[in-house]
Design a protein around this motif. Structure first.
Motif, PDB file in Angstrom:
ATOM      1  N   LEU A  43      -0.753   0.901 -20.085  1.00  0.00           N
ATOM      2  CA  LEU A  43      -1.313  -0.557 -20.041  1.00  0.00           C
ATOM      3  C   LEU A  43      -2.695  -0.341 -20.066  1.00  0.00           C
ATOM      4  N   ALA A  44      -3.282   0.947 -19.721  1.00  0.00           N
ATOM      5  CA  ALA A  44      -4.687   1.002 -19.780  1.00  0.00           C
ATOM      6  C   ALA A  44      -5.137   1.084 -21.357  1.00  0.00           C
ATOM      7  N   GLY A  45      -4.314   1.653 -22.117  1.00  0.00           N
ATOM      8  CA  GLY A  45      -4.686   1.807 -23.530  1.00  0.00           C
ATOM      9  C   GLY A  45      -4.775   0.242 -23.900  1.00  0.00           C
ATOM     10  N   LEU A  46      -3.826  -0.362 -23.745  1.00  0.00           N
ATOM     11  CA  LEU A  46      -3.597  -1.837 -24.214  1.00  0.00           C
ATOM     12  C   LEU A  46      -4.952  -2.534 -23.739  1.00  0.00           C
ATOM     13  N   MET A  47      -5.359  -2.428 -22.665  1.00  0.00           N
ATOM     14  CA  MET A  47      -6.399  -3.393 -22.277  1.00  0.00           C
ATOM     15  C   MET A  47      -7.936  -2.698 -22.917  1.00  0.00           C
ATOM     16  N   ILE A  48      -7.737  -1.176 -22.905  1.00  0.00           N
ATOM     17  CA  ILE A  48      -9.203  -0.687 -23.739  1.00  0.00           C
ATOM     18  C   ILE A  48      -9.126  -1.269 -25.062  1.00  0.00           C
ATOM     19  N   THR A  49      -7.921  -1.592 -25.740  1.00  0.00           N
ATOM     20  CA  THR A  49      -7.958  -1.916 -27.034  1.00  0.00           C
ATOM     21  C   THR A  49      -7.901  -3.446 -27.323  1.00  0.00           C
ATOM     22  N   LEU A  50      -7.988  -4.284 -26.476  1.00  0.00           N
ATOM     23  CA  LEU A  50      -8.274  -5.592 -26.443  1.00  0.00           C
ATOM     24  C   LEU A  50      -9.408  -6.204 -27.142  1.00  0.00           C
ATOM     25  N   PRO A  51     -10.724  -5.463 -26.747  1.00  0.00           N
ATOM     26  CA  PRO A  51     -11.882  -6.122 -27.572  1.00  0.00           C
ATOM     27  C   PRO A  51     -11.439  -5.836 -29.099  1.00  0.00           C
ATOM     28  N   PRO A  52     -11.378  -4.454 -29.539  1.00  0.00           N
ATOM     29  CA  PRO A  52     -11.159  -4.373 -30.699  1.00  0.00           C
ATOM     30  C   PRO A  52     -10.234  -5.096 -31.512  1.00  0.00           C
ATOM     31  N   SER A  57      -8.501  -9.506 -35.113  1.00  0.00           N
ATOM     32  CA  SER A  57      -7.974 -11.023 -35.266  1.00  0.00           C
ATOM     33  C   SER A  57      -8.968 -11.854 -35.870  1.00  0.00           C
ATOM     34  N   VAL A  58     -10.182 -11.962 -35.455  1.00  0.00           N
ATOM     35  CA  VAL A  58     -11.229 -12.932 -35.805  1.00  0.00           C
ATOM     36  C   VAL A  58     -11.597 -12.498 -37.583  1.00  0.00           C
ATOM     37  N   LEU A  71     -12.237  -1.115 -40.784  1.00  0.00           N
ATOM     38  CA  LEU A  71     -13.405  -0.052 -40.296  1.00  0.00           C
ATOM     39  C   LEU A  71     -14.042  -0.677 -39.184  1.00  0.00           C
ATOM     40  N   LEU A  72     -14.308  -1.785 -39.150  1.00  0.00           N
ATOM     41  CA  LEU A  72     -14.980  -2.441 -37.938  1.00  0.00           C
ATOM     42  C   LEU A  72     -14.068  -2.272 -36.481  1.00  0.00           C
ATOM     43  N   ALA A  73     -12.630  -2.578 -36.885  1.00  0.00           N
ATOM     44  CA  ALA A  73     -11.877  -2.266 -35.591  1.00  0.00           C
ATOM     45  C   ALA A  73     -11.773  -1.060 -35.245  1.00  0.00           C
ATOM     46  N   VAL A  74     -11.808   0.138 -36.210  1.00  0.00           N
ATOM     47  CA  VAL A  74     -11.704   1.478 -35.417  1.00  0.00           C
ATOM     48  C   VAL A  74     -12.773   1.807 -34.982  1.00  0.00           C
ATOM     49  N   ALA A  75     -14.199   1.425 -35.488  1.00  0.00           N
ATOM     50  CA  ALA A  75     -15.626   1.554 -35.084  1.00  0.00           C
ATOM     51  C   ALA A  75     -15.563   1.102 -33.385  1.00  0.00           C
ATOM     52  N   ALA A  76     -14.975  -0.181 -33.483  1.00  0.00           N
ATOM     53  CA  ALA A  76     -15.149  -0.739 -31.990  1.00  0.00           C
ATOM     54  C   ALA A  76     -14.181   0.153 -31.011  1.00  0.00           C
ATOM     55  N   GLU A  77     -13.155   0.554 -31.679  1.00  0.00           N
ATOM     56  CA  GLU A  77     -12.238   1.662 -30.739  1.00  0.00           C
ATOM     57  C   GLU A  77     -12.908   3.004 -30.085  1.00  0.00           C
ATOM     58  N   VAL A  78     -13.541   3.324 -31.166  1.00  0.00           N
ATOM     59  CA  VAL A  78     -14.262   4.676 -31.161  1.00  0.00           C
ATOM     60  C   VAL A  78     -15.520   4.482 -29.920  1.00  0.00           C
ATOM     61  N   LEU A  79     -16.109   3.426 -30.102  1.00  0.00           N
ATOM     62  CA  LEU A  79     -17.299   3.311 -28.986  1.00  0.00           C
ATOM     63  C   LEU A  79     -16.771   2.897 -27.886  1.00  0.00           C
ATOM     64  N   LEU A 149      -2.280  -3.813 -33.373  1.00  0.00           N
ATOM     65  CA  LEU A 149      -3.348  -2.537 -32.805  1.00  0.00           C
ATOM     66  C   LEU A 149      -3.092  -2.460 -31.349  1.00  0.00           C
ATOM     67  N   VAL A 150      -2.687  -3.355 -30.527  1.00  0.00           N
ATOM     68  CA  VAL A 150      -2.768  -2.938 -29.085  1.00  0.00           C
ATOM     69  C   VAL A 150      -1.287  -2.206 -28.787  1.00  0.00           C
ATOM     70  N   ALA A 151      -0.229  -2.515 -29.670  1.00  0.00           N
ATOM     71  CA  ALA A 151       0.956  -1.969 -29.463  1.00  0.00           C
ATOM     72  C   ALA A 151       0.659  -0.523 -29.603  1.00  0.00           C
ATOM     73  N   VAL A 152       0.230   0.077 -30.942  1.00  0.00           N
ATOM     74  CA  VAL A 152      -0.286   1.534 -30.964  1.00  0.00           C
ATOM     75  C   VAL A 152      -0.896   2.051 -30.093  1.00  0.00           C
ATOM     76  N   ALA A 153      -1.766   1.332 -29.507  1.00  0.00           N
ATOM     77  CA  ALA A 153      -2.776   1.877 -28.443  1.00  0.00           C
ATOM     78  C   ALA A 153      -1.977   2.214 -26.981  1.00  0.00           C
ATOM     79  N   ALA A 154      -0.891   1.348 -26.811  1.00  0.00           N
ATOM     80  CA  ALA A 154       0.047   1.573 -25.596  1.00  0.00           C
ATOM     81  C   ALA A 154       0.858   2.800 -25.964  1.00  0.00           C
ATOM     82  N   GLY A 155       1.336   2.819 -27.215  1.00  0.00           N
ATOM     83  CA  GLY A 155       2.242   3.798 -27.571  1.00  0.00           C
ATOM     84  C   GLY A 155       1.820   5.216 -27.490  1.00  0.00           C
ATOM     85  N   SER A 156       0.474   5.221 -28.157  1.00  0.00           N
ATOM     86  CA  SER A 156      -0.114   6.640 -28.279  1.00  0.00           C
ATOM     87  C   SER A 156      -0.671   7.184 -26.802  1.00  0.00           C
ATOM     88  N   ARG A 157      -0.921   6.313 -25.797  1.00  0.00           N
ATOM     89  CA  ARG A 157      -1.264   6.836 -24.554  1.00  0.00           C
ATOM     90  C   ARG A 157       0.020   7.240 -23.617  1.00  0.00           C
TER      91      ARG A 157
END
Length: 260
Positions: A43-52, A57-58, A71-79, A149-157
């Protein structure tokens, strides 16, 4: 399950896995161990990835070039994560790739300098993540892109917890050992919730076939990494936990790209 305890665990997990600010009240009396808090990792991974995910989506809604959007989404995740997992990937690749034996590999992994194996691993994994996301975007709606994107974030955590509870610590004084091994119940909650979020969100965004393919790829990748880490250094470290997140993420995304 006490909801207040779970909220505390979620806040501690977000703080551990990212640079997002978390209120101090969640750490009052906390000893720094994550044995129970790992249950909230998915759930933390999902929340962390909500902004990217929102950014992606936009960008999809604005019909931005898929490669640029990815590229911009991955950069946001890394930041947001402070490149925490990427750092673990690089150190793990340097140690396992360049170490003559177990002790030499662990010594290399403690060195903060980036070696050739780590640099190559970062380029390949970041490139694969960006390319895979770009490949799946044309077939997804703006909401579907965010959900994937958030699915992969949750699964990878959840994969991080799987790796953490499956292997012994390689060092007695390492980060993984200092924050404690996952409690059995906490690990079960993390794996069950992570799998549920991963599959449900991918089914909603990309379809059942894509979800199953991504789950299979993630499982095979983590099992392979677990075996490699155990054989080369005899157990896990904080770096290998971070590397697991990266390997799980790229495996799932590449599988989605291939199926889509």
């Amino acid at each position: 399950m006490d909801i207040r305890d779970f909220v505390d665990d979620l806040a501690r997990s977000v703080a551990f896995l990212s640079r997002l600010p978390v209120p101090e009240r969640h750490f009052i009396g906390h000893d720094g161990r994550l044995s129970r808090a790992v249950r909230a990792f998915p759930l933390a991974g999902l929340m962390i990835t909500l902004p990217p995910a929102a950014l992606l989506s936009v960008l999809v809604a604005l019909r931005t070039d898929p490669l640029l959007a990815a590229l911009l989404a991955v950069a946001a995740e890394v930041l947001i994560t402070g490149a925490l997992h990427e750092d673990g990937l690089a150190d793990t690749a340097d140690g396992i790739g360049g170490g003559r034996d177990r002790d030499h590999a662990l010594t290399i992994m403690k060195d903060s300098r980036l070696g050739s194996f780590g640099a190559v691993a970062l380029v390949l994994v970041l490139g694969a993540r960006i390319a895979a996301i770009a490949a799946i975007l044309p077939g997804l709606s703006p909401a579907g892109a965010a959900l994937a994107l958030v699915a992969v974030a949750a699964g990878s955590r959840a994969a991080m917890v799987w790796h953490w509870q499956a292997l012994p610590p390689a060092r007695k004084d390492g980060v993984a050992a200092s924050v404690g091994e996952p409690e059995r119940t906490a690990a079960v909650v993390a794996l069950a919730s992570g799998a549920a979020l991963f599959l449900l969100l991918l089914v909603l965004s990309a379809g059942a076939l894509a979800a199953c393919a991504a789950a299979a790829a993630l499982a095979v990748a983590v099992l392979a990494l677990n075996r490699l880490v155990l054989r080369r250094i005899g157990g896990l470290t904080g770096d290998t936990i971070g590397a697991t997140q990266q390997v799980a993420s790229v495996a799932a995304l590449v599988a989605l790209a291939l199926v889509r």
